[in-house]
Write an enzyme that holds these catalytic residues in place. Structure first.
Site, PDB file in Angstrom:
ATOM      1  N   LYS A 116       1.018  -1.202   0.201  1.00  9.90           N
ATOM      2  CA  LYS A 116       0.189  -0.592  -0.321  1.00  9.90           C
ATOM      3  C   LYS A 116       1.227   1.475  -0.265  1.00  9.90           C
ATOM      4  O   LYS A 116       0.482   2.549  -0.404  1.00  9.90           O
ATOM      5  CB  LYS A 116      -0.665  -0.292   1.248  1.00  9.90           C
ATOM      6  CG  LYS A 116      -1.847  -1.465   1.536  1.00  9.90           C
ATOM      7  CD  LYS A 116      -2.829  -1.539   0.285  1.00  9.90           C
ATOM      8  CE  LYS A 116      -3.961  -2.286   0.839  1.00  9.90           C
ATOM      9  NZ  LYS A 116      -3.569  -3.178   0.533  1.00  9.90           N
TER      10      LYS A 116
HETATM   11  C1  LIG Z   1      -4.234  -5.049   0.372  1.00 10.81           C
HETATM   12  C2  LIG Z   1      -3.230  -6.263  -0.049  1.00 10.81           C
HETATM   13  C3  LIG Z   1      -3.625  -6.521  -0.603  1.00 10.81           C
HETATM   14  C4  LIG Z   1      -4.760  -7.318  -1.602  1.00 10.81           C
HETATM   15  O1  LIG Z   1      -4.831  -6.173  -2.232  1.00 10.81           O
HETATM   16  P1  LIG Z   1      -6.238  -5.740  -3.450  1.00 10.81           P
HETATM   17  O2  LIG Z   1      -5.958  -4.274  -3.771  1.00 10.81           O
HETATM   18  O3  LIG Z   1      -7.075  -5.047  -2.167  1.00 10.81           O
HETATM   19  O4  LIG Z   1      -6.987  -6.031  -4.229  1.00 10.81           O
HETATM   20  C5  LIG Z   1      -2.920  -7.877  -0.428  1.00 10.81           C
HETATM   21  N1  LIG Z   1      -2.006  -8.208   0.119  1.00 10.81           N
HETATM   22  C6  LIG Z   1      -1.529  -7.216   1.408  1.00 10.81           C
HETATM   23  C7  LIG Z   1      -0.566  -7.480   1.960  1.00 10.81           C
HETATM   24  C8  LIG Z   1      -2.645  -6.195   1.077  1.00 10.81           C
HETATM   25  O5  LIG Z   1      -2.437  -5.277   2.642  1.00 10.81           O
END
Ligand SMILES: *Cc1c(COP(=O)(O)O)cnc(C)c1O
Length: 502
Positions: A116
């Site tokens: 993120k």
């Molecule tokens: C948010 C997240 C995901 C999923 O990603 P999306 O964009 O919501 O599909 C997978 N792994 C981790 C560690 C995340 O923080």
């Protein structure tokens, strides 16, 4: 470049408006009216560029209402070696697993140790510049519903950013101990964190409702504030994610793992469908991709959808060791449906209305066919996730987190089922130390230490994998937040956190 709402094509705004607003007033999501193309020569020219220069080139194709200097300022402030540990924020680690080579695109070297950060370190820069263009002097209130990683990454990105306030809601029993500690210890004068009794979907639904409620908007307006979003429904979140798929392709070529112009497969551990959608958008721009492998955990609503064309959220919800994927309503799928239906806003709105009222919809045979041509869906349950962490470490000494393990497991199953030898990039989405309990449990059958930080230490002793400094430094840090609320009361919590009366 204009942006349209997936639920009303006639709505047309520039990128600054789309980013400042987050979501369209009709409840639809902003999408570019068309995808800018990357010619072969342009892609080739990117081989010799730094990550930062690749980012500037790609972003400039979308944010046409930003100057080159503004874009450069955003990119250069976000992707620094001091924040991401090196000049390349998204390095690739290649491992052999069960006889196939997997290329793990490590997206978790940022300040909060999850992918993120790749978007949320740059979004505040996009947003403050957007507000200066279209905000009318208002402060932005960022409302976040999080399954764990978005919350911390958004808090870290927005802390003490002028003219912004950020409020984060997370499911009280739906995040890891480290995630909770990361959020509750957050510093900054403009931040507030609150748990809710409910799961992520409850939090997301309530946030969306507050967000689109005209009365709340009016109250904010009177106080010279406006809502914005840091969730992956915001275009400013998706755009930076397109960059790393294209950059990874260039790195794969430079590493001799794929011939220039040849296709790759991309595997993504998926929850809200944001990360994998960004990969699909890169493909729409011309990136040579053969297949997207969409990996889910036991909450496998997307696996079923890809296989049947029926999206049905009426099913049991599981709390798993990969909490950031514990989601039954994958918001960004709406954008894929819009694209695959040939930008049909009425059809897209119909699906979303059915999802809201009945929890289920079925796409047309044409859309289903298009989805199955590009996407493979699979899932890994808790045992398969643990076994993958264990086996990958045994075979290669490589330690991966629970979410990445889901992706590795599904990718492995895909290769076994199809014999597809296309070089594959797997999005590695978090540091294993964010999920120490589950990762340690997968490796070591001994007694589990009591405290989160003793688990971290033990995991480090066994694996010798580096503990990221931002996690190590949390030990002993005092929590600033600890409130828990019912989802019905979230609106009141928002207003009181902002210091205004309803
Ligand atoms: C948010 C997240 C995901 C999923 O990603 P999306 O964009 O919501 O599909 C997978 N792994 C981790 C560690 C995340 O923080």
């Amino acid at each position: 470049m204009f942006y349209n709402s997936t639920q009303d094509k006639n709505k047309s705004v520039l990128s600054a408006q789309a980013i400042a607003q987050g979501i369209s007033q009709d409840g639809g999501l902003f999408v570019p009216e068309s995808f800018p193309q990357l010619s072969k020569d342009e892609l080739r020219s990117m081989l010799d560029m730094t990550y930062q220069d690749r980012a500037k080139l790609i972003i400039s194709k979308y944010l046409t209402d930003f100057t080159a200097d503004e874009i450069a300022d955003c990119v250069d402030s976000a992707y620094t070696a001091s924040k991401f540990g090196s000049d390349n924020p998204a390095p690739i680690a290649s491992v052999d697993y069960n006889g196939a080579q997997l290329n793990l695109l490590e997206l978790w070297h940022g300040p909060t140790c999850a992918f993120k950060d790749m978007a949320l370190q740059i979004l505040p820069h996009f947003l403050t510049k957007s507000l200066a263009k279209v905000g009318g002097g208002k402060d932005a209130v960022i409302l976040v519903a999080t399954s764990g990683d978005t919350g911390k990454a958004a808090l870290e990105g927005f802390k003490d950013v002028e003219h912004t306030k950020i409020i984060v809601f997370y499911p009280v029993d739906g995040v890891s101990a480290m995630q909770k500690h990361q959020m509750n210890t957050q510093e900054g004068e403009n931040v507030y964190v609150c748990a809710i009794r409910g799961n992520f979907d409850d939090a997301q639904t309530a946030v969306k409702k507050i967000f689109t409620d005209p009365q709340t908007a009016e109250i904010l307006d009177k106080n010279n504030m406006m809502f914005s979003s840091a969730n992956s429904i915001n275009w400013g979140r998706l755009l930076p994610q397109i960059v790393y798929y294209i950059s990874a392709y260039c790195d794969m070529v430079n590493m001799g793992k794929v011939g220039f112009g040849d296709k790759i497969n991309i595997t993504v551990p998926t929850g809200n469908f944001g990360n994998i959608l960004a990969g699909y958008y890169a493909y729409e721009m011309g990136l040579p991709v053969n297949r997207f492998i969409c990996a889910s955990n036991s909450n496998n609503v997307l696996t079923d959808f890809i296989n049947t064309g029926v999206y049905n959220k009426n099913r049991d919800f599981y709390t798993t060791v990969s909490p950031s994927m514990d989601i039954l309503v994958s918001s960004n799928l709406e954008r894929l449906l819009y694209a695959l239906s040939g930008n049909d806003d009425k059809l897209t709105k119909g699906y979303m209305d059915a999802l809201k009222s009945d929890g289920v919809y079925e796409v047309t045979p044409e859309i289903k066919e298009k989805i199955q041509a590009m996407f493979y869906g699979g899932f890994a349950d808790e045992d398969a996730t643990a076994k993958t962490i264990h086996d990958l470490f045994e075979q290669q000494g490589y330690l991966c987190d629970t979410h990445t393990a889901v992706a590795v497991s599904v990718c492995d199953a895909y290769i076994k089922a199809t014999g597809d030898k296309t070089p594959v990039v797997i999005a590695s989405t978090a540091s294993p130390y964010k999920f120490s309990k589950a990762v340690l449990g997968a490796l070591d059958k001994g007694d589990m230490p009591e405290s989160e930080f003793d688990m971290v230490e033990r995991l480090h002793e066994i694996t010798k994998a580096d503990v990221p400094a931002p996690l190590a430094s949390l030990r002993g840090k005092k929590a600033r937040f600890g409130d828990v609320t019912d989802k019905e009361d979230m609106q009141g919590v928002v207003l009181s956190a902002l210091g205004i009366k309803g």
